[in-house]
Scaffold this active site. Structure first.
Site, PDB file in Angstrom:
ATOM      1  N   ALA A  63      34.658  45.358  -1.738  1.00 45.15           N
ATOM      2  CA  ALA A  63      33.477  46.119  -1.324  1.00 45.15           C
ATOM      3  C   ALA A  63      32.956  46.941  -2.490  1.00 45.15           C
ATOM      4  O   ALA A  63      33.717  47.401  -3.347  1.00 45.15           O
ATOM      5  CB  ALA A  63      33.831  47.046  -0.172  1.00 45.15           C
ATOM      6  N   GLY A 108      37.907  43.079  -0.222  1.00 45.17           N
ATOM      7  CA  GLY A 108      37.034  42.231   0.592  1.00 45.17           C
ATOM      8  C   GLY A 108      36.818  40.864  -0.037  1.00 45.17           C
ATOM      9  O   GLY A 108      36.545  39.892   0.671  1.00 45.17           O
ATOM     10  N   GLU A 111      39.646  38.942   1.018  1.00 45.26           N
ATOM     11  CA  GLU A 111      39.492  38.743   2.467  1.00 45.26           C
ATOM     12  C   GLU A 111      38.494  37.618   2.785  1.00 45.26           C
ATOM     13  O   GLU A 111      38.668  36.906   3.771  1.00 45.26           O
ATOM     14  CB  GLU A 111      39.106  40.054   3.132  1.00 45.26           C
ATOM     15  CG  GLU A 111      40.257  41.068   3.121  1.00 45.26           C
ATOM     16  CD  GLU A 111      39.847  42.440   3.612  1.00 45.26           C
ATOM     17  OE1 GLU A 111      38.893  43.013   3.051  1.00 45.26           O
ATOM     18  OE2 GLU A 111      40.484  42.934   4.552  1.00 45.26           O
ATOM     19  N   GLU A 131      42.909  48.353  -1.518  1.00 47.13           N
ATOM     20  CA  GLU A 131      42.253  49.380  -0.716  1.00 47.13           C
ATOM     21  C   GLU A 131      43.088  50.657  -0.629  1.00 47.13           C
ATOM     22  O   GLU A 131      42.539  51.760  -0.571  1.00 47.13           O
ATOM     23  CB  GLU A 131      41.964  48.869   0.698  1.00 47.13           C
ATOM     24  CG  GLU A 131      40.848  47.845   0.771  1.00 47.13           C
ATOM     25  CD  GLU A 131      41.326  46.418   0.516  1.00 47.13           C
ATOM     26  OE1 GLU A 131      42.439  46.218  -0.004  1.00 47.13           O
ATOM     27  OE2 GLU A 131      40.544  45.503   0.831  1.00 47.13           O
TER      28      GLU A 131
HETATM   29  C1  LIG Z   1      27.098  50.529   6.878  1.00 46.38           C
HETATM   30  C2  LIG Z   1      26.858  49.139   6.400  1.00 46.38           C
HETATM   31  C3  LIG Z   1      28.019  48.538   5.663  1.00 46.38           C
HETATM   32  C4  LIG Z   1      27.996  48.849   4.188  1.00 46.38           C
HETATM   33  C5  LIG Z   1      29.109  48.206   3.407  1.00 46.38           C
HETATM   34  C6  LIG Z   1      29.215  46.690   3.596  1.00 46.38           C
HETATM   35  C7  LIG Z   1      30.144  46.086   2.566  1.00 46.38           C
HETATM   36  C8  LIG Z   1      30.620  44.668   2.853  1.00 46.38           C
HETATM   37  C9  LIG Z   1      32.052  44.430   2.453  1.00 46.38           C
HETATM   38  C10 LIG Z   1      32.960  45.483   3.008  1.00 46.38           C
HETATM   39  C11 LIG Z   1      34.423  45.085   2.990  1.00 46.38           C
HETATM   40  C12 LIG Z   1      35.238  46.240   3.519  1.00 46.38           C
HETATM   41  C13 LIG Z   1      36.688  45.898   3.618  1.00 46.38           C
HETATM   42  C14 LIG Z   1      37.424  45.814   2.295  1.00 46.38           C
HETATM   43  O1  LIG Z   1      38.784  45.604   2.643  1.00 46.38           O
HETATM   44  C15 LIG Z   1      37.336  47.109   1.483  1.00 46.38           C
HETATM   45  C16 LIG Z   1      37.347  46.872  -0.002  1.00 46.38           C
HETATM   46  O2  LIG Z   1      37.161  45.789  -0.520  1.00 46.38           O
HETATM   47  S1  LIG Z   1      37.557  48.312  -0.957  1.00 46.38           S
HETATM   48  C17 LIG Z   1      37.345  47.759  -2.650  1.00 46.38           C
HETATM   49  C18 LIG Z   1      38.540  46.995  -3.140  1.00 46.38           C
HETATM   50  N1  LIG Z   1      38.371  46.612  -4.551  1.00 46.38           N
HETATM   51  C19 LIG Z   1      38.800  47.397  -5.560  1.00 46.38           C
HETATM   52  O3  LIG Z   1      39.331  48.467  -5.359  1.00 46.38           O
HETATM   53  C20 LIG Z   1      38.596  46.855  -6.963  1.00 46.38           C
HETATM   54  C21 LIG Z   1      38.100  47.937  -7.861  1.00 46.38           C
HETATM   55  N2  LIG Z   1      37.838  47.422  -9.213  1.00 46.38           N
HETATM   56  C22 LIG Z   1      38.835  47.210 -10.120  1.00 46.38           C
HETATM   57  O4  LIG Z   1      40.014  47.348  -9.871  1.00 46.38           O
HETATM   58  C23 LIG Z   1      38.385  46.790 -11.495  1.00 46.38           C
HETATM   59  O5  LIG Z   1      37.035  47.204 -11.660  1.00 46.38           O
HETATM   60  C24 LIG Z   1      38.466  45.282 -11.732  1.00 46.38           C
HETATM   61  C25 LIG Z   1      37.708  44.527 -10.664  1.00 46.38           C
HETATM   62  C26 LIG Z   1      39.935  44.875 -11.773  1.00 46.38           C
HETATM   63  C27 LIG Z   1      37.803  44.962 -13.087  1.00 46.38           C
HETATM   64  O6  LIG Z   1      38.376  45.784 -14.059  1.00 46.38           O
HETATM   65  P1  LIG Z   1      37.791  45.743 -15.546  1.00 46.38           P
HETATM   66  O7  LIG Z   1      37.757  44.354 -16.049  1.00 46.38           O
HETATM   67  O8  LIG Z   1      38.528  46.802 -16.304  1.00 46.38           O
HETATM   68  O9  LIG Z   1      36.268  46.163 -15.396  1.00 46.38           O
HETATM   69  P2  LIG Z   1      35.720  47.590 -14.896  1.00 46.38           P
HETATM   70  O10 LIG Z   1      36.744  48.277 -14.054  1.00 46.38           O
HETATM   71  O11 LIG Z   1      35.141  48.311 -16.056  1.00 46.38           O
HETATM   72  O12 LIG Z   1      34.538  47.120 -13.909  1.00 46.38           O
HETATM   73  C28 LIG Z   1      33.335  46.583 -14.455  1.00 46.38           C
HETATM   74  C29 LIG Z   1      32.203  47.271 -13.708  1.00 46.38           C
HETATM   75  O13 LIG Z   1      32.242  46.852 -12.321  1.00 46.38           O
HETATM   76  C30 LIG Z   1      32.360  48.007 -11.496  1.00 46.38           C
HETATM   77  N3  LIG Z   1      33.170  47.680 -10.329  1.00 46.38           N
HETATM   78  C31 LIG Z   1      34.341  47.040 -10.345  1.00 46.38           C
HETATM   79  N4  LIG Z   1      34.811  46.908  -9.089  1.00 46.38           N
HETATM   80  C32 LIG Z   1      33.882  47.497  -8.265  1.00 46.38           C
HETATM   81  C33 LIG Z   1      33.786  47.689  -6.853  1.00 46.38           C
HETATM   82  N5  LIG Z   1      34.698  47.222  -6.019  1.00 46.38           N
HETATM   83  N6  LIG Z   1      32.703  48.366  -6.385  1.00 46.38           N
HETATM   84  C34 LIG Z   1      31.754  48.811  -7.227  1.00 46.38           C
HETATM   85  N7  LIG Z   1      31.766  48.663  -8.584  1.00 46.38           N
HETATM   86  C35 LIG Z   1      32.845  48.000  -9.066  1.00 46.38           C
HETATM   87  C36 LIG Z   1      33.017  49.058 -12.366  1.00 46.38           C
HETATM   88  O14 LIG Z   1      32.740  50.345 -11.841  1.00 46.38           O
HETATM   89  C37 LIG Z   1      32.328  48.794 -13.683  1.00 46.38           C
HETATM   90  O15 LIG Z   1      31.029  49.305 -13.581  1.00 46.38           O
HETATM   91  P3  LIG Z   1      30.363  50.063 -14.865  1.00 46.38           P
HETATM   92  O16 LIG Z   1      31.320  51.185 -15.185  1.00 46.38           O
HETATM   93  O17 LIG Z   1      30.327  48.992 -15.915  1.00 46.38           O
HETATM   94  O18 LIG Z   1      29.032  50.501 -14.348  1.00 46.38           O
END
Ligand SMILES: CCCCCCCCCCCCC[C@H](O)CC(=O)SCCNC(=O)CCNC(=O)[C@H](O)C(C)(C)COP(=O)(O)OP(=O)(O)OC[C@H]1O[C@@H](n2cnc3c(N)ncnc32)[C@H](O)[C@@H]1OP(=O)(O)O
Length: 255
Positions: A63, A108, A111, A131
């Protein structure tokens, strides 16, 4: 016109491309487009099987945390089950579905892959449900589908720790079904799907219905627990920390 979830049809295979650079973070638009594409591949008689793929850096990184962080507990209580249904949209497609996993498949994103019937991973892929590092739990069906796939103990380990697993460990766990060189993963997934394009589609649909037991009660519970966590201090700490310092640096209070 779909912006981040594009469907093309090649032979009898529907190819779904996740495309929201840089890491296919899943936002509201992606969720809506996933629902639309799932309905279209279900409806189209010329689509006999489905492949889902992303980009070289990420199948999908989960997400969009910026969007999640902006949601109140009340927002999430109203939306959680619809969010889960959007992520799990492919689970109800009555046709064989395959995910081609490249780069990161996280949260997600994993998922989405779990809602398909088969997962073929690049040897460089990294998978996880991080998460917990945001102070919440998987809310896109992961607690139900992962446990069904790899067992309770392994599912608890991956959800408790939020750790990533490489393709080799994912194969050993049963999280993925095949591991191939990154440059071959799409072609392998497409070939797997294409074998069904002239088959007995009604029988495939019946097999999927019989084998994929009804997960609704568990999905309902997951969504309720996921939404509850959006009212906690740890959720605020976890998501703020990610947005300010990047992943895995939050100091939780347990409240
Ligand atoms: C009310 C209406 C609904 C609204 C929402 C609807 C959404 C639909 C889907 C919902 C699903 C919900 C259920 C789900 O279980 C919940 C989740 O998925 S929570 C998120 C889980 N994911 C993470 O925690 C991953 C986080 N990211 C990382 O660990 C790392 O970024 C990476 C992916 C391993 C990559 O690492 P690196 O190669 O070092 O690169 P960077 O970290 O520098 O990332 C590059 C760039 O991308 C941005 N970014 C990365 N991941 C996310 C993310 N998940 N969300 C937003 N942005 C992300 C990161 O910030 C960098 O951005 P920059 O700094 O370059 O601007």
């Amino acid at each position: 016109m779909a912006e981040h979830v594009r469907l093309t049809v090649e032979g009898g295979v529907g190819v779904v491309r996740l495309d929201r650079p840089p890491v296919n973070a899943l936002n509201r638009t992606v969720r809506e487009e996933l629902l639309q594409v799932a309905a279209e591949v279900t409806r189209r008689g010329d689509v006999r099987a489905v492949v889902v793929h992303g980009g070289p850096k990420a199948f999908a990184a989960g997400a969009d945390v910026r969007e999640l962080a902006a949601l109140s507990g009340a927002d999430m209580a109203a939306e959680a089950r619809r969010i889960s249904a959007g992520i799990g949209a492919l689970a109800s497609v009555p046709k064989p579905t395959v995910s081609a996993l490249t780069g990161f498949a996280l949260g997600g994103g994993l998922e989405i892959a779990l809602s398909t019937d088969r997962r073929i991973a690049a040897d460089t892929a990294k998978l996880g449900l991080p998460e917990i590092l945001l102070g919440v739990i998987p809310g896109g069906g992961g607690t139900q589908r992962l446990t069904r796939l790899i067992g309770e103990a392994a599912a608890l380990d991956l959800v408790y720790t939020g750790r990533f697993v490489d393709a080799e460990e994912a194969l050993k766990l049963g999280l993925v079904d095949e591991v191939v060189p990154a440059e071959e993963v799409y072609d392998r997934a497409f070939a797997y799907a294409a074998q069904f394009e002239n088959g007995p589609s009604l029988a495939y649909a019946a097999a999927k219905k019989a084998i994929k037991q009804d997960l609704e009660p568990g999905l309902d519970l997951e969504s309720a627990l996921f939404a509850d966590l959006f009212t906690t201090e740890d959720r605020d700490i976890g998501m703020t920390s990610f947005l300010e310092n990047g992943p895995g640096k939050a100091k939780f209070t347990g409240r």
